[in-house]
Design an enzyme around this catalytic site. Structure first.
Site, short mmCIF file in Angstrom:
data_model
loop_
_atom_site.label_atom_id
_atom_site.label_comp_id
_atom_site.label_asym_id
_atom_site.label_seq_id
_atom_site.Cartn_x
_atom_site.Cartn_y
_atom_site.Cartn_z
N HIS A 306 0.13 65.90 16.73
CA HIS A 306 -0.44 65.88 15.38
C HIS A 306 -1.63 66.82 15.35
CE1 HIS A 306 -2.06 64.36 11.62
NE2 HIS A 306 -0.85 63.86 11.40
N ASP A 363 6.12 59.49 12.39
CA ASP A 363 7.57 59.68 12.24
C ASP A 363 8.38 59.14 13.42
OD1 ASP A 363 7.45 60.97 9.76
OD2 ASP A 363 6.82 62.82 10.73
N1 ACO Z 1 6.53 68.94 21.65
C1 ACO Z 1 6.16 69.83 22.60
N2 ACO Z 1 5.00 70.52 22.58
C2 ACO Z 1 4.20 70.31 21.55
C3 ACO Z 1 4.51 69.40 20.52
C4 ACO Z 1 5.72 68.69 20.60
N3 ACO Z 1 6.07 67.82 19.67
N4 ACO Z 1 3.51 69.40 19.60
C5 ACO Z 1 2.60 70.28 20.05
N5 ACO Z 1 3.01 70.83 21.22
C6 ACO Z 1 2.26 71.79 22.05
C7 ACO Z 1 2.26 73.19 21.45
O1 ACO Z 1 3.37 73.93 21.93
C8 ACO Z 1 0.95 73.73 21.95
O2 ACO Z 1 1.08 74.06 23.30
P1 ACO Z 1 0.22 75.28 23.94
O3 ACO Z 1 -1.22 74.89 23.75
O4 ACO Z 1 0.66 75.34 25.36
O5 ACO Z 1 0.59 76.51 23.14
C9 ACO Z 1 0.03 72.52 21.87
O6 ACO Z 1 0.90 71.38 22.04
C10 ACO Z 1 -0.73 72.38 20.57
O7 ACO Z 1 0.22 72.38 19.50
P2 ACO Z 1 0.05 73.07 18.12
O8 ACO Z 1 1.37 73.60 17.66
O9 ACO Z 1 -1.10 74.02 18.17
O10 ACO Z 1 -0.35 71.85 17.24
P3 ACO Z 1 -0.44 71.89 15.69
O11 ACO Z 1 -1.61 71.11 15.33
O12 ACO Z 1 -0.35 73.28 15.17
O13 ACO Z 1 0.92 71.19 15.25
C11 ACO Z 1 2.50 69.53 14.85
C12 ACO Z 1 1.02 69.85 14.98
C13 ACO Z 1 3.17 70.52 13.86
C14 ACO Z 1 2.63 68.12 14.26
C15 ACO Z 1 3.16 69.63 16.22
O14 ACO Z 1 2.58 68.69 17.11
C16 ACO Z 1 4.67 69.43 16.16
O15 ACO Z 1 5.41 70.38 15.91
N6 ACO Z 1 5.17 68.15 16.38
C17 ACO Z 1 6.57 67.87 16.23
C18 ACO Z 1 6.93 67.74 14.75
C19 ACO Z 1 6.42 66.45 14.15
O16 ACO Z 1 6.55 65.37 14.71
N7 ACO Z 1 5.84 66.59 12.95
C20 ACO Z 1 5.34 65.45 12.18
C21 ACO Z 1 3.84 65.44 12.18
S1 ACO Z 1 3.23 64.02 11.34
C22 ACO Z 1 3.50 64.40 9.73
O17 ACO Z 1 3.51 65.50 9.30
C23 ACO Z 1 3.73 63.31 8.87
#
Ligand code: ACO
Length: 428
Positions: A306, A363
């Site tokens: 998140h 979720d």
């Molecule tokens: N699986 C694997 N790796 C992940 C995940 C994941 N679910 N989420 C984040 N990461 C990693 C990224 O690859 C990144 O790695 P790095 O630092 O080595 O490059 C690091 O964790 C930080 O992630 P960001 O993408 O910078 O986090 P951001 O804040 O931009 O994204 C998000 C948040 C979109 C929710 C992300 O965690 C994600 O894609 N999760 C899966 C989708 C999801 O569950 N979305 C629902 C969110 S809740 C909602 O909207 C109601």
């Protein structure tokens, strides 16, 4: 103490005020940045940008805290109902009994949709994604209620808010009925918000669906937990659209489109698909974790991570407990719940997830509960949009009532070609 921040640029020092919120959060007020320095800020994904001040929802992502108008989400999930929470979010405090009764009456009165409106559903193919129908129909609502396009006073606003909140559930149920070729079921004025929705989803003209109190409570809880989450992608979209003075219905319709994406509300569908893939044997939990860690795979563990929470999402904790309760009550043994728990355990002790503070989000468990209730997977994000509606309405109102609000218009740093001449087609 009035704090300031100093910025040194080309030997000149500029000073900007620091704004402090009621919970001690701090921001540099850069309203005068460009006019004083000629500079703008660049913040891809807005991770460091506050777009507004807001008195609606407070989140402390490091501590896993979520409060609506100051009230902890855990208390609301346990003691309140969705309609009361909606009133709290929209009007800023818990309603008195007569206020709640009046709002409930408005919701009941507004549950049916105009008979002509029904024909619009027939224009969609039965395979149409319900989120597309949801968004299009919310926008269409404004055509049937043009008196609410310009909201003159508080009374008109309350009526418009009730109309939107009530009809969105009828639209969702009708979209579902259309997709499976079943007759539309009229709302029943004797039923409360959640029970009425389930009735429109699952009753037949000759067979009334009777909702168990535990199921009604669980769905109320899901809607409450989704009701607002400050400046997330879809809420920011609602504010962005609303900032141009677009009407409430158009702004909410845009919010539905933003919510649809798999990185936002659409993640609840993807979570279920991932769990099902594991269940069918195409994938193991271990393989899932390995793929999520492999940056070349393009795979993410859906329902994990998140932007704000770097600790447990408090909503996920409540939903995990609720999932176990609902399944027990219904006597369902869902292997997907076991797989989800297994995945959670593996991820929480894996260094990749620990280092990045990736925890289950809202979720991760909501889909298991909705599946147990009988809500099909393609309706999961639609359920989210019903839940989020009070938040969108509250945020739209807050912006609408703000005398200092301006049209949202970010800037950019241009990195395209510098000036060049047009070349006639025969010379290219
Ligand atoms: N699986 C694997 N790796 C992940 C995940 C994941 N679910 N989420 C984040 N990461 C990693 C990224 O690859 C990144 O790695 P790095 O630092 O080595 O490059 C690091 O964790 C930080 O992630 P960001 O993408 O910078 O986090 P951001 O804040 O931009 O994204 C998000 C948040 C979109 C929710 C992300 O965690 C994600 O894609 N999760 C899966 C989708 C999801 O569950 N979305 C629902 C969110 S809740 C909602 O909207 C109601």
């Amino acid at each position: 103490m009035n704090e300031t921040v100093k910025l040194i640029y080309r030997d000149k020092t500029f000073e900007f005020p620091v704004v402090t919120g009621t919970e001690g959060e701090k921001a540099i007020d850069i309203t005068q940045l460009r006019s004083q320095t000629g500079l703008i800020t660049l913040d891809s994904g807005y991770g460091n940008t506050g777009a507004c001040t807001s008195a609606i929802t407070f989140i402390d992502g490091d501590k896993g805290i979520l409060r609506y108008r100051g009230i902890p989400i855990e208390q609301l999930a346990e003691k309140s109902r969705f309609v009361e929470v909606a009133w709290l979010l929209i009007f800023g405090r818990l309603p008195k009994q007569d206020e709640l009764d009046r709002f409930s009456r408005r919701l009941t009165a507004n549950a049916p949709i105009h008979e002509d409106f029904k024909y619009h559903f027939g224009g969609f193919p039965t395979s149409a994604p319900p989120m597309a129908i949801q968004s299009a129909m919310i926008n269409t609502l404004a055509c049937f209620h043009p008196q609410f396009i310009t909201l003159g006073d508080e009374e008109a606003f309350e009526e418009a808010a009730a109309r939107l909140l009530s009809k969105v559930r009828t639209i969702a149920a009708y979209a579902y009925r259309r997709s499976i070729g079943r007759p539309f079921i009229y709302p029943d004025p004797k039923l409360k918000y959640v029970a009425n929705f389930l009735h429109m989803m699952f009753s037949m003209p000759y067979d009334q669906y009777v909702v168990e109190p535990e199921i009604e409570h669980a769905l109320n809880q899901i809607l409450i937990l989704h009701a607002d989450h400050e400046q997330n992608c879809s809420t920011s979209t609602v504010r962005m659209v609303g900032s141009s003075r677009a009407n409430l219905f158009a702004s909410a319709a845009a919010g539905v489109c933003a919510l649809w994406g798999p990185l936002h509300g659409g993640a609840n569908v993807e979570v279920l698909e991932q769990l099902e893939a594991i269940h069918k044997g195409g994938l193991t939990p271990q393989k899932c974790i390995e793929m999520a860690k492999d940056k070349t795979s393009g795979f993410r563990l859906m329902g994990f991570g998140h932007r704000i929470y770097k600790n447990f999402d408090p909503r996920a904790k409540i939903l995990k407990a609720s999932a176990e309760k609902v399944l027990n009550k219904l006597g369902i043994k869902d292997p997907l719940l076991d797989i989800a728990m297994q995945l959670e355990q593996l991820a929480l002790k894996d260094q990749y997830f620990v280092d990045r503070k990736l925890y289950p989000n809202v979720d991760f468990y909501s889909g298991i509960i909705m599946r147990a209730i009988g809500i099909p997977v393609n309706m999961f994000t639609v359920m989210f949009s019903i839940g989020r509606m009070p938040g969108w309405i509250a945020q739209w109102k807050e912006q609408h009532d703000d005398p200092n609000a301006r049209i949202a218009r970010p800037r950019q740093i241009y990195v395209g070609p510098t000036v060049q001449d047009y070349v006639p087609i025969e010379n290219r």
